[in-house]
Motif scaffolding. Structure first.
Motif, short mmCIF file in Angstrom:
data_model
loop_
_atom_site.label_atom_id
_atom_site.label_comp_id
_atom_site.label_asym_id
_atom_site.label_seq_id
_atom_site.Cartn_x
_atom_site.Cartn_y
_atom_site.Cartn_z
N GLU A 57 -37.86 4.45 25.44
CA GLU A 57 -37.85 5.53 24.46
C GLU A 57 -38.83 5.20 23.33
N LEU A 58 -40.11 5.25 23.65
CA LEU A 58 -41.14 4.91 22.68
C LEU A 58 -41.45 6.08 21.76
N THR A 59 -41.44 7.27 22.30
CA THR A 59 -41.72 8.44 21.49
C THR A 59 -40.49 9.33 21.44
N LYS A 60 -40.48 10.24 20.50
CA LYS A 60 -39.36 11.16 20.35
C LYS A 60 -39.37 12.15 21.50
N GLU A 61 -38.18 12.40 22.03
CA GLU A 61 -38.03 13.40 23.08
C GLU A 61 -37.93 14.78 22.43
N PRO A 62 -38.38 15.81 23.12
CA PRO A 62 -38.17 17.15 22.57
C PRO A 62 -36.68 17.40 22.42
N GLU A 63 -36.30 18.03 21.33
CA GLU A 63 -34.88 18.23 21.06
C GLU A 63 -34.27 19.16 22.10
N GLN A 64 -33.11 18.75 22.60
CA GLN A 64 -32.38 19.55 23.57
C GLN A 64 -31.57 20.59 22.82
N THR A 65 -31.45 21.74 23.40
CA THR A 65 -30.70 22.81 22.74
C THR A 65 -29.25 22.75 23.19
N GLY A 66 -28.41 22.10 22.41
CA GLY A 66 -26.99 22.07 22.64
C GLY A 66 -26.51 21.24 23.82
N GLU A 67 -27.39 20.64 24.58
CA GLU A 67 -26.98 19.86 25.74
C GLU A 67 -26.88 18.40 25.35
N CYS A 68 -25.73 17.80 25.58
CA CYS A 68 -25.50 16.39 25.26
C CYS A 68 -26.11 15.52 26.35
N LEU A 69 -26.92 14.53 25.96
CA LEU A 69 -27.58 13.66 26.93
C LEU A 69 -26.72 12.46 27.30
N TYR A 70 -25.62 12.25 26.60
CA TYR A 70 -24.80 11.07 26.82
C TYR A 70 -23.42 11.46 27.32
N VAL A 71 -22.83 10.58 28.08
CA VAL A 71 -21.47 10.78 28.56
C VAL A 71 -20.56 9.99 27.63
N ARG A 72 -19.54 10.65 27.10
CA ARG A 72 -18.63 9.98 26.18
C ARG A 72 -17.59 9.18 26.96
N ARG A 73 -16.96 8.22 26.28
CA ARG A 73 -15.94 7.38 26.90
C ARG A 73 -14.82 8.22 27.50
N GLU A 74 -14.42 9.25 26.77
CA GLU A 74 -13.34 10.11 27.26
C GLU A 74 -13.74 10.78 28.57
N GLU A 75 -14.98 11.24 28.65
CA GLU A 75 -15.46 11.88 29.87
C GLU A 75 -15.51 10.89 31.03
N LEU A 76 -15.97 9.65 30.75
CA LEU A 76 -16.00 8.62 31.78
C LEU A 76 -14.59 8.30 32.27
N GLU A 77 -13.65 8.21 31.35
CA GLU A 77 -12.26 7.93 31.71
C GLU A 77 -11.70 9.05 32.58
N GLN A 78 -11.99 10.29 32.22
CA GLN A 78 -11.52 11.44 33.01
C GLN A 78 -12.12 11.41 34.42
N ILE A 79 -13.40 11.11 34.52
CA ILE A 79 -14.07 11.02 35.82
C ILE A 79 -13.45 9.89 36.65
N ARG A 80 -13.20 8.75 36.00
CA ARG A 80 -12.59 7.61 36.69
C ARG A 80 -11.21 7.97 37.23
N ARG A 81 -10.40 8.65 36.41
CA ARG A 81 -9.06 9.06 36.84
C ARG A 81 -9.13 10.02 38.02
N GLU A 82 -10.04 10.98 37.96
CA GLU A 82 -10.17 11.94 39.05
C GLU A 82 -10.58 11.26 40.35
N ILE A 83 -11.52 10.33 40.28
CA ILE A 83 -11.97 9.61 41.47
C ILE A 83 -10.83 8.76 42.02
#
Length: 140
Positions: A57-83
């Motif tokens: 990440e050397l240069t700034k990325e164009p700003e995303q419109t409302g889309e989160c680029l990261y997965v939160r811990r809660e989302e990972l936990e939910q995915i883990r439980r479902e699997i």
């Protein structure tokens, strides 16, 4: 009047900083027989450094419109439980089928699990192969 294809970037060095002093010393005494100019030397050095960092990440990325680029811990936990839940259901169905000699055994389920199990049952082939039967019989 300045040319439109030339841009300027200023470089400020603090001679109280050891790193800045080293860079200043090299630039002040640069061998122009080897290097075309101080400007070209700096361009070459920066280009070499940038090439080694390619993909970072050397240069700034164009700003995303409302889309989160990261997965939160809660989302990972939910995915883990479902699997985990899905894997447990599949293992139980497979082992139950193998132990029952190819007959499907229905486990007690809650309403949401029943809906998922019905979908899973349609997708899972009910006939166990010889390898699965052999493994299941060796377990107990």
């Amino acid at each position: 009047m300045g040319k439109g294809n030339i841009v300027y970037h200023n470089l400020r060095m603090n001679l109280d900083n050891e790193q800045h002093r080293r860079v200043h010393s090299v630039l002040a005494e640069l061998n122009t027989d080897v290097h075309k100019s101080v400007n070209q030397f700096l361009i070459d050095a920066a280009d070499s450094y940038i090439s080694r960092l390619a993909g970072n990440e050397l240069t700034k990325e164009p700003e995303q419109t409302g889309e989160c680029l990261y997965v939160r811990r809660e989302e990972l936990e939910q995915i883990r439980r479902e699997i985990k839940d899905e894997l447990q259901r599949e293992v139980i169905v497979t082992l139950g089928t193998a132990l029952a000699g190819g007959k499907v055994i229905q486990m007690p389920q809650t309403v949401p699990e029943r809906a998922v199990a019905e979908q899973t049952d349609r997708e899972i082939e009910t006939e166990a192969d010889e390898t699965t039967l052999g493994l299941a019989s060796s377990w107990g």
